[in-house]
Every structure is written in structure tokens, then in C-alpha cells.
Motif scaffolding. Sequence first.
Motif, PDB file in Angstrom:
ATOM      1  N   ALA A  90       0.246  -1.397   0.196  1.00  0.00           N
ATOM      2  CA  ALA A  90       0.678  -0.208   0.035  1.00  0.00           C
ATOM      3  C   ALA A  90       0.986   1.617  -0.175  1.00  0.00           C
ATOM      4  CB  ALA A  90      -0.600  -0.053   1.384  1.00  0.00           C
ATOM      5  N   GLN A  91       0.225   1.967  -0.989  1.00  0.00           N
ATOM      6  CA  GLN A  91       1.210   3.590  -0.827  1.00  0.00           C
ATOM      7  C   GLN A  91       2.784   3.384  -1.736  1.00  0.00           C
ATOM      8  OE1 GLN A  91      -1.578   5.582  -0.696  1.00  0.00           O
ATOM      9  NE2 GLN A  91      -1.864   6.897   1.003  1.00  0.00           N
ATOM     10  N   ILE A  92       3.117   2.592  -1.567  1.00  0.00           N
ATOM     11  CA  ILE A  92       4.511   2.232  -2.201  1.00  0.00           C
ATOM     12  C   ILE A  92       4.370   1.823  -3.436  1.00  0.00           C
ATOM     13  CG2 ILE A  92       5.169   2.622  -0.011  1.00  0.00           C
ATOM     14  CD1 ILE A  92       6.002  -0.373   0.314  1.00  0.00           C
ATOM     15  N   GLY A  93       5.812   1.102  -4.041  1.00  0.00           N
ATOM     16  CA  GLY A  93       6.559   1.070  -5.121  1.00  0.00           C
ATOM     17  C   GLY A  93       5.803   0.852  -6.164  1.00  0.00           C
ATOM     18  N   TYR A  94       5.744   1.076  -7.168  1.00  0.00           N
ATOM     19  CA  TYR A  94       5.320   0.813  -8.355  1.00  0.00           C
ATOM     20  C   TYR A  94       4.454   1.914  -9.179  1.00  0.00           C
ATOM     21  CZ  TYR A  94       9.405  -1.579  -9.864  1.00  0.00           C
ATOM     22  OH  TYR A  94      11.309  -2.114  -9.864  1.00  0.00           O
ATOM     23  N   ALA A  95       4.589   2.737  -9.797  1.00  0.00           N
ATOM     24  CA  ALA A  95       3.101   3.977 -10.628  1.00  0.00           C
ATOM     25  C   ALA A  95       3.249   3.544 -11.719  1.00  0.00           C
ATOM     26  CB  ALA A  95       2.886   4.973  -9.231  1.00  0.00           C
ATOM     27  N   PRO A  96       2.747   2.606 -12.698  1.00  0.00           N
ATOM     28  CA  PRO A  96       2.244   2.776 -13.451  1.00  0.00           C
ATOM     29  C   PRO A  96       1.627   3.644 -14.182  1.00  0.00           C
ATOM     30  CG  PRO A  96       1.866   0.699 -12.962  1.00  0.00           C
ATOM     31  CD  PRO A  96       1.825   1.521 -11.543  1.00  0.00           C
ATOM     32  N   GLY A  97       1.535   4.091 -14.808  1.00  0.00           N
ATOM     33  CA  GLY A  97       0.143   5.449 -15.731  1.00  0.00           C
ATOM     34  C   GLY A  97      -1.591   4.430 -15.964  1.00  0.00           C
ATOM     35  N   VAL A  98      -1.774   5.112 -15.481  1.00  0.00           N
ATOM     36  CA  VAL A  98      -3.381   4.571 -15.742  1.00  0.00           C
ATOM     37  C   VAL A  98      -3.871   3.959 -16.755  1.00  0.00           C
ATOM     38  CG1 VAL A  98      -4.826   5.920 -13.739  1.00  0.00           C
ATOM     39  CG2 VAL A  98      -4.323   6.421 -16.257  1.00  0.00           C
ATOM     40  N   LEU A  99      -3.126   3.692 -18.168  1.00  0.00           N
ATOM     41  CA  LEU A  99      -3.221   2.654 -18.975  1.00  0.00           C
ATOM     42  C   LEU A  99      -2.406   2.158 -19.230  1.00  0.00           C
ATOM     43  CD1 LEU A  99      -5.082   5.937 -21.843  1.00  0.00           C
ATOM     44  CD2 LEU A  99      -5.959   4.356 -19.897  1.00  0.00           C
ATOM     45  N   ASP A 100      -1.347   2.083 -18.432  1.00  0.00           N
ATOM     46  CA  ASP A 100      -0.465   0.863 -18.506  1.00  0.00           C
ATOM     47  C   ASP A 100      -0.785  -0.884 -18.188  1.00  0.00           C
ATOM     48  OD1 ASP A 100       1.330   3.218 -19.669  1.00  0.00           O
ATOM     49  OD2 ASP A 100       2.298   3.358 -18.560  1.00  0.00           O
ATOM     50  N   SER A 101      -0.502  -1.620 -18.573  1.00  0.00           N
ATOM     51  CA  SER A 101      -0.273  -2.563 -18.114  1.00  0.00           C
ATOM     52  C   SER A 101       1.351  -3.443 -18.078  1.00  0.00           C
ATOM     53  CB  SER A 101      -1.037  -3.259 -19.052  1.00  0.00           C
ATOM     54  OG  SER A 101      -0.098  -3.503 -20.788  1.00  0.00           O
ATOM     55  N   GLY A 102       1.296  -4.396 -17.543  1.00  0.00           N
ATOM     56  CA  GLY A 102       2.317  -5.329 -17.208  1.00  0.00           C
ATOM     57  C   GLY A 102       3.289  -5.008 -16.193  1.00  0.00           C
ATOM     58  N   THR A 103       2.668  -4.186 -14.841  1.00  0.00           N
ATOM     59  CA  THR A 103       3.398  -3.851 -13.545  1.00  0.00           C
ATOM     60  C   THR A 103       2.197  -4.839 -12.571  1.00  0.00           C
ATOM     61  OG1 THR A 103       4.209  -1.441 -14.143  1.00  0.00           O
ATOM     62  CG2 THR A 103       3.500  -2.105 -11.628  1.00  0.00           C
ATOM     63  N   GLU A 104       2.972  -5.872 -12.060  1.00  0.00           N
ATOM     64  CA  GLU A 104       1.914  -6.769 -11.300  1.00  0.00           C
ATOM     65  C   GLU A 104       1.620  -6.151  -9.629  1.00  0.00           C
ATOM     66  OE1 GLU A 104       5.098  -9.647 -11.153  1.00  0.00           O
ATOM     67  OE2 GLU A 104       5.169 -10.380 -12.902  1.00  0.00           O
ATOM     68  N   GLY A 105       0.127  -6.309  -9.512  1.00  0.00           N
ATOM     69  CA  GLY A 105      -0.296  -5.654  -8.662  1.00  0.00           C
ATOM     70  C   GLY A 105       0.022  -4.126  -7.884  1.00  0.00           C
ATOM     71  N   ALA A 106      -0.102  -3.671  -8.310  1.00  0.00           N
ATOM     72  CA  ALA A 106       0.606  -2.806  -8.084  1.00  0.00           C
ATOM     73  C   ALA A 106      -0.710  -1.581  -7.534  1.00  0.00           C
ATOM     74  CB  ALA A 106       1.154  -1.338  -9.673  1.00  0.00           C
ATOM     75  N   THR A 107      -0.396  -1.019  -6.870  1.00  0.00           N
ATOM     76  CA  THR A 107      -1.666  -0.614  -5.345  1.00  0.00           C
ATOM     77  C   THR A 107      -1.384   1.173  -6.590  1.00  0.00           C
ATOM     78  OG1 THR A 107       0.044  -0.171  -4.148  1.00  0.00           O
ATOM     79  CG2 THR A 107      -0.501  -1.826  -3.942  1.00  0.00           C
ATOM     80  N   LEU A 108      -0.528   1.645  -6.623  1.00  0.00           N
ATOM     81  CA  LEU A 108      -0.589   2.604  -7.218  1.00  0.00           C
ATOM     82  C   LEU A 108      -0.727   3.135  -8.732  1.00  0.00           C
ATOM     83  CD1 LEU A 108       2.727   4.728  -4.899  1.00  0.00           C
ATOM     84  CD2 LEU A 108       0.082   5.067  -4.823  1.00  0.00           C
ATOM     85  N   ARG A 109      -0.975   4.283  -9.247  1.00  0.00           N
ATOM     86  CA  ARG A 109      -1.294   4.367 -10.576  1.00  0.00           C
ATOM     87  C   ARG A 109      -0.683   6.311 -10.474  1.00  0.00           C
ATOM     88  NH1 ARG A 109      -1.758   0.646 -14.750  1.00  0.00           N
ATOM     89  NH2 ARG A 109      -2.003  -1.322 -14.135  1.00  0.00           N
ATOM     90  N   TYR A 110      -0.186   5.969 -11.267  1.00  0.00           N
ATOM     91  CA  TYR A 110      -0.215   7.663 -12.422  1.00  0.00           C
ATOM     92  C   TYR A 110      -1.145   8.274 -12.771  1.00  0.00           C
ATOM     93  CZ  TYR A 110       2.270  11.644 -13.852  1.00  0.00           C
ATOM     94  OH  TYR A 110       3.105  12.769 -14.237  1.00  0.00           O
ATOM     95  N   LEU A 111      -1.800   8.894 -12.563  1.00  0.00           N
ATOM     96  CA  LEU A 111      -2.682  10.605 -13.392  1.00  0.00           C
ATOM     97  C   LEU A 111      -1.146  11.608 -14.022  1.00  0.00           C
ATOM     98  CD1 LEU A 111      -5.040  10.633 -15.013  1.00  0.00           C
ATOM     99  CD2 LEU A 111      -6.029  11.173 -13.001  1.00  0.00           C
ATOM    100  N   GLY A 112      -1.848  11.890 -15.026  1.00  0.00           N
ATOM    101  CA  GLY A 112      -1.174  12.785 -15.689  1.00  0.00           C
ATOM    102  C   GLY A 112      -1.978  13.436 -16.684  1.00  0.00           C
ATOM    103  N   LEU A 113      -2.539  14.502 -17.361  1.00  0.00           N
ATOM    104  CA  LEU A 113      -3.838  15.319 -17.007  1.00  0.00           C
ATOM    105  C   LEU A 113      -3.159  17.641 -17.190  1.00  0.00           C
ATOM    106  CD1 LEU A 113      -6.639  14.504 -14.886  1.00  0.00           C
ATOM    107  CD2 LEU A 113      -6.168  13.501 -17.337  1.00  0.00           C
ATOM    108  N   THR A 114      -2.925  16.729 -18.942  1.00  0.00           N
ATOM    109  CA  THR A 114      -2.866  18.579 -18.971  1.00  0.00           C
ATOM    110  C   THR A 114      -4.684  19.056 -18.941  1.00  0.00           C
ATOM    111  OG1 THR A 114      -3.515  18.479 -20.936  1.00  0.00           O
ATOM    112  CG2 THR A 114      -1.542  18.053 -20.740  1.00  0.00           C
ATOM    113  N   TRP A 115      -3.622  20.430 -18.578  1.00  0.00           N
ATOM    114  CA  TRP A 115      -4.440  21.648 -18.147  1.00  0.00           C
ATOM    115  C   TRP A 115      -6.338  21.567 -19.603  1.00  0.00           C
ATOM    116  CZ3 TRP A 115      -4.407  27.040 -16.184  1.00  0.00           C
ATOM    117  CH2 TRP A 115      -5.643  27.694 -15.477  1.00  0.00           C
TER     118      TRP A 115
END
Length: 446
Positions: free
Chosen positions: A40-65
Motif C-alpha cells: 500500500a502507498q509504495i512501489g511502482y506507479a505505472p500510468g493509469v493506462l499502462d499494463s505489465g506492472t504486477e499488483g501495483a497499488t499506485l497508478r500515475y495520472l498525468g493530465l494537461t489543463w
Amino acid sequence: MAKRHTAAAAACLLLAGCLVWAGRKRTVTYLPDERAFPNAQIGYAPGVLDSGTEGATLRYLGLTWRQLEPEEGAYAWEAIEQTCHLAELRARGVHLVLRISCDEPGDEAHLDIPDWLYEQTGTGRWYDIAYGKGYAPDYTDLVFFAAHERLLRAVGERLGADGFVSYVELGSLGHWGEWHVKSGEGLPSMPDEAVRDRYAALYREAFPQAALLMRRPFRFAAEHELGLYNDMTGLPEDTEEWLGWIACGGWYEGDPEGLVPMPDAWQTAPIGGELTSRLSMEQLLTTDLSRTVSLIRQSHMSFLGPKTAETAFREGYDAVLAALGYRLRVTEASLRRVTGGTVLTLTFTNDGTAPFYWDWPVNVYVEEVDGTTVEAQPLALSLPDLLPGGCQTVKTKLAGVPGRWWEEQDRRITLGIVDPMTGRDAVRFAMQTAQEDGRTVLFAGE
């Protein structure tokens, strides 16, 4: 709920360490589990649309204005939430790393702010530089700032109210939101400190529950105990320079003291970032794996994303994952029968490189063999204060433990840390014992 296998759990406990029963007291010691696993709250944070990172509890959401507010005052929430599967992520207990940007260099000329805002301001500069093509806004423009204040307030109300967003990397300013502009190629420099601080203050107001991280150790970060992030993780020259800023401060935008020392920042605020794109995965995770891990440990990092390690390099993938964040465990647990119940004493330690930064509830549970919770007792354990190498000992009294429960095999004692967003136990302890449904088995019937 599926029936628990308490005999198997007891066997795991016996293998985990030394179990001693003497008179009215029973003690178990536990060995560390040194394997790599997401937590929880640590580890890999792949992009919300990425795949292949096993069991990630974090996801990265990058948005432009531009993505967030295509029309003034009209936010694209439905499209963003459907495209990024945000409801599904929240239901699974996944948390977000969020960054908002206004200028992302690309292959073609384009705007990363909305057309309506460009028409109201237009005070920035179009560019075609080594980074790519794009438009650098004028961050000192008062119309731009006022609209940005409204934007952050709206995003905070939508995504930041229930803890779904765990980390916010302060973006908005500069290329990729990294608070730097390629001014050497003719673009205006970053705004002065007073203006930058006004933007940073907007983030504090909009995301009071999230951990905020800045790209460099600015005075604002030090004064408000913010975290830091490094988007060049694993590249030795850049990471060592970044660590030098943290240790000693340094020059920024003409100010020789624009960066201030924050050597102990990791003790109270998280460190994040992503792996560098300048080195191949083979070099990061195989050839120079020991150096990569060393830089991550020196940084006291808790997460990496959206660029993460690739599972094709299994050894490196696991070594980096194991180096990220906390690794909590119980070193010893003892039960002592007293009048009206049993006193449980637990000693906790942290074998990781960073604390657990959230004051989530820590509970001890007495369970029936079928998994039914008979009793839940909160522990007076301060997770943020449990620094690497430190320990805390806590006690609680349990009423739901019968006198000879270990012989009757009808109950067991487990431990869990509850994620307030989901109400579920979510933290895995790094110790050799059974782990089921987010809970760690401390004692089971024999």
C-alpha cells in the motif's frame, strides 16, 4: 468468506521463528520476509493506462489543463474517469499519483492549455527547441493564475476528498510541470519565487489530504514540509546533483540560495519520481543494477512512476521494488493471560528505507476459524514515527481469547492496517507468517 486453514497457519508460524510457551505467557519471534512485493502507498506507479506492472497499488495520472477543462468552467470528468478507469481503480483500493501540466513539449506545435484560456491570455511564447515544440504560458499573467486557482479547486474537490489521490507532484509550471523552462533557447525564465509560491499555495489548499512533492528543494517545500521527486532516477549525474541540492541547497534561476538543504525531508514527507529515459532498462536493471538500487536507497524513495522497471528484467525489477519505501514487521509477539482476558504485546520495526507516512488505523483481530471477526482492538502505534531501523512496542488487552484456544484450534489472532478509503486491511507486513485477506497471522491454534 472461505474457511481459514489454521493448522497450516500455525505451521507457518513455527517455521517463521521461535515459539515459546511458559506458564501463563506465550512468545513468538518472526523472521523478516525479504522478498519483493507490492504494498500500500509504495512501489511502482505505472500510468493509469499502462499494463505489465504486477499488483501495483499506485497508478500515475498525468493530465494537461487542456484535457481537464476543454470549455471554461466545464470539466471533462466523465471522459477522464471512463478512459482512465478511475472508479475501478478506487474500488480495488488503488491510489493515485497526480500531476497537472500546462506545457509538454512534443513533435508538433500544439497547446496544452485550453483554447479559451489562450484566447483570454496569449501572453506566453510558442517554441521549437531541443525538447520539442509547444507553447510556454506566461505564469505571471493574472488571468491565467485566477483560472488556474479555479482549476485546482475543482480537481481537488473531485479527486482529492477521499484519499484517492495519495501523492500530488506539484506541476503546472514549466516544461512537463517540472518547474524549469529552457530559457537558454530564448524562452522567458521561470517566474520569481513569490509567484511560484502562490502556485504552490494553491496546491496546499486544493489537496489537504494528499502528500505534496516538489521537483527541487525550494524554500516553500522546506517551510511546509513537502516531499520531493526526481524524474531522472537511476541516471547518476542527475540524481547525484539532485541529492546534492537536498543535502546542501543550491542555485536556482539566478538566486544562489533558491534551493535550500532538506536532508531529513524523507523522515516526514515522501520521496518519489520515475526512472530516467536516458538509460536502457538493461543498463538500469542488469548492467548497473547495484548502482540503480543504491541511488534509490540514498534517495529514500517510496514510489516510481509512470516510467517503472520492466518485468522482463526480473531480478532488477524485484531488487528495485524491494528498495522502495517501508518494510514493516513484528519482531516479537507475546500473549500473557490475565484476569478477564489476555494481554498482547507487539514489537514493531521498519526494515525499509522510508516511513509509512499516513496515520492509518492499526488493529489486532481475534477471528473464528471461518474468518468471522470476534474482536477488533486498535493499537496505539504511530506509523509515521516508525523510521527505518527504529522500533515501537505496544500492548492491548483481548477479551475474545479463551484460556486454551491454541489447543481447541477455534480462534486465531491477526494484525491489519486499514485503508480509510476502502475500509479494508491493505498493508502486507514483511515477516514470515501467513498473510490472508490483508491481515497478518500472529497466533493460530495448533
